[in-house]
Structures are given as C-alpha cells and as structure tokens.
Design a protein around this motif. Structure first.
Motif, mmCIF file in Angstrom:
data_model
loop_
_atom_site.group_PDB
_atom_site.id
_atom_site.type_symbol
_atom_site.label_atom_id
_atom_site.label_comp_id
_atom_site.label_asym_id
_atom_site.label_seq_id
_atom_site.Cartn_x
_atom_site.Cartn_y
_atom_site.Cartn_z
ATOM 1 N N GLN A 22 0.822 -1.227 0.000
ATOM 2 C CA GLN A 22 0.000 0.000 0.000
ATOM 3 C C GLN A 22 0.852 1.272 0.000
ATOM 4 O OE1 GLN A 22 -2.271 -0.808 3.536
ATOM 5 N NE2 GLN A 22 -3.908 -1.783 2.363
ATOM 6 N N GLN A 70 3.859 -0.401 9.820
ATOM 7 C CA GLN A 70 2.448 -0.259 10.158
ATOM 8 C C GLN A 70 1.961 -1.584 10.736
ATOM 9 O OE1 GLN A 70 -0.010 1.341 7.048
ATOM 10 N NE2 GLN A 70 1.480 2.936 6.532
ATOM 11 N N VAL A 71 1.144 -1.510 11.766
ATOM 12 C CA VAL A 71 0.667 -2.705 12.466
ATOM 13 C C VAL A 71 0.032 -3.694 11.494
ATOM 14 C CG1 VAL A 71 -0.937 -3.552 14.215
ATOM 15 C CG2 VAL A 71 0.408 -1.507 14.661
ATOM 16 N N LYS A 72 -0.758 -3.203 10.556
ATOM 17 C CA LYS A 72 -1.427 -4.096 9.607
ATOM 18 C C LYS A 72 -0.463 -4.732 8.615
ATOM 19 C CE LYS A 72 -2.760 -0.238 6.638
ATOM 20 N NZ LYS A 72 -3.860 0.555 6.125
ATOM 21 N N HIS A 73 0.779 -4.263 8.556
ATOM 22 C CA HIS A 73 1.778 -4.830 7.646
ATOM 23 C C HIS A 73 2.682 -5.857 8.320
ATOM 24 C CE1 HIS A 73 1.517 -0.958 4.994
ATOM 25 N NE2 HIS A 73 0.406 -1.689 4.970
ATOM 26 N N GLU A 75 2.070 -8.747 9.889
ATOM 27 C CA GLU A 75 1.795 -10.141 9.537
ATOM 28 C C GLU A 75 2.226 -10.499 8.114
ATOM 29 O OE1 GLU A 75 -1.795 -13.444 9.475
ATOM 30 O OE2 GLU A 75 -2.143 -11.516 10.429
ATOM 31 N N PRO A 76 1.880 -9.703 7.082
ATOM 32 C CA PRO A 76 2.339 -10.084 5.740
ATOM 33 C C PRO A 76 3.868 -10.047 5.601
ATOM 34 C CG PRO A 76 0.916 -8.136 5.616
ATOM 35 C CD PRO A 76 0.927 -8.601 7.032
#
Length: 134
Positions: A22, A70-73, A75-76
């Motif tokens: 993103q 970023q926290v949402k990144h 895991e990937p």
C-alpha cells in the motif's frame, strides 16, 4: 497483502528484498550470521533456553521502514520472511525476524559496510548480471 517484492541483492551470506505494501516501502535483509545465536538475540520472553539447546546457526531477518512498520503490515511481512527462510529452520537454524525504524537504503548500506566493507553502489554492474552478486 504485499503489492510488490523484488530481490535487489543476493550475496553468499546476505539477501536484500524490496517490498511494497500500500505505497509503503520496506527493505527486508536476510543475513546468515554463521554462528549460534546468543540467548539475548533470541529475545524469547518468559521462556528459558539452555545454551546447550541453541541451534547450530543463526539467521537474522531485519525489516526496515523509514516511519516504522504499520501494524497491519507486520503479519504479511513476517509471513514473507518465513517463506524465504522456512527451509533454514528445518536445517537446525534459529531464524529471528525483527523490525526497525530506519531509512531502508541507509540501513542496508550500513549492514553491507559492517559485514563486507562496501555499500551497494560499490558493486560493479558486471556483478549484477549473475544470480549470486559477489
């Protein structure tokens, strides 16, 4: 989900991957330390490991981003690192992934200078023609 990834450097003991999620850019550095990890490097909270239980080799995975991951990144990125190194865990290696806030280009050059004594721009174009770039 990772939008783009490219291996930008492959040396005997070090690989650099450029990753974009993103519009956020990360550098993932996989380094074969060619030694056992120390108990402190394993950074395992609430767990005791005896020095005799340490695996034969330590491979570090460092993920750099200029403004923090970023926290949402997380895991990937962690899953990507695991896919790149999963075979090493089976070969009796500790593979430890850590996240750092540092400009990726500066971090990669710093690691190359510490390990090899040169930075990316010092690698000749002819070396980049081959799978292994040393």
């Amino acid at each position: 989900m990772i939008d783009y990834f490219e291996r930008t450097l492959r040396l005997t003991d070090l690989e650099v991957w450029t990753i974009r999620i993103q519009r956020v850019h990360y550098s993932l550095v996989i380094m074969d330390e060619r030694r056992q990890a120390t108990v402190g490097e394993l950074d395992i909270a609430d767990f005791y490991i005896d020095e005799d239980e340490l695996r034969t080799n330590y491979v570090s995975v460092s993920i750099f981003s200029e403004n923090g991951v970023q926290v949402k990144h997380i895991e990937p990125l962690a899953n990507f690192a695991k896919q790149m190194t999963e075979h090493l865990a089976l070969a009796h290696c500790h593979v430890i992934t850590k996240f750092y806030t540092e400009r990726p280009e500066i971090a990669v050059d710093r690691m190359l200078i510490e390990k090899y004594g040169y930075q990316i721009e010092d690698i000749s174009l002819e070396k980049l023609w081959h799978l292994n770039q040393e």
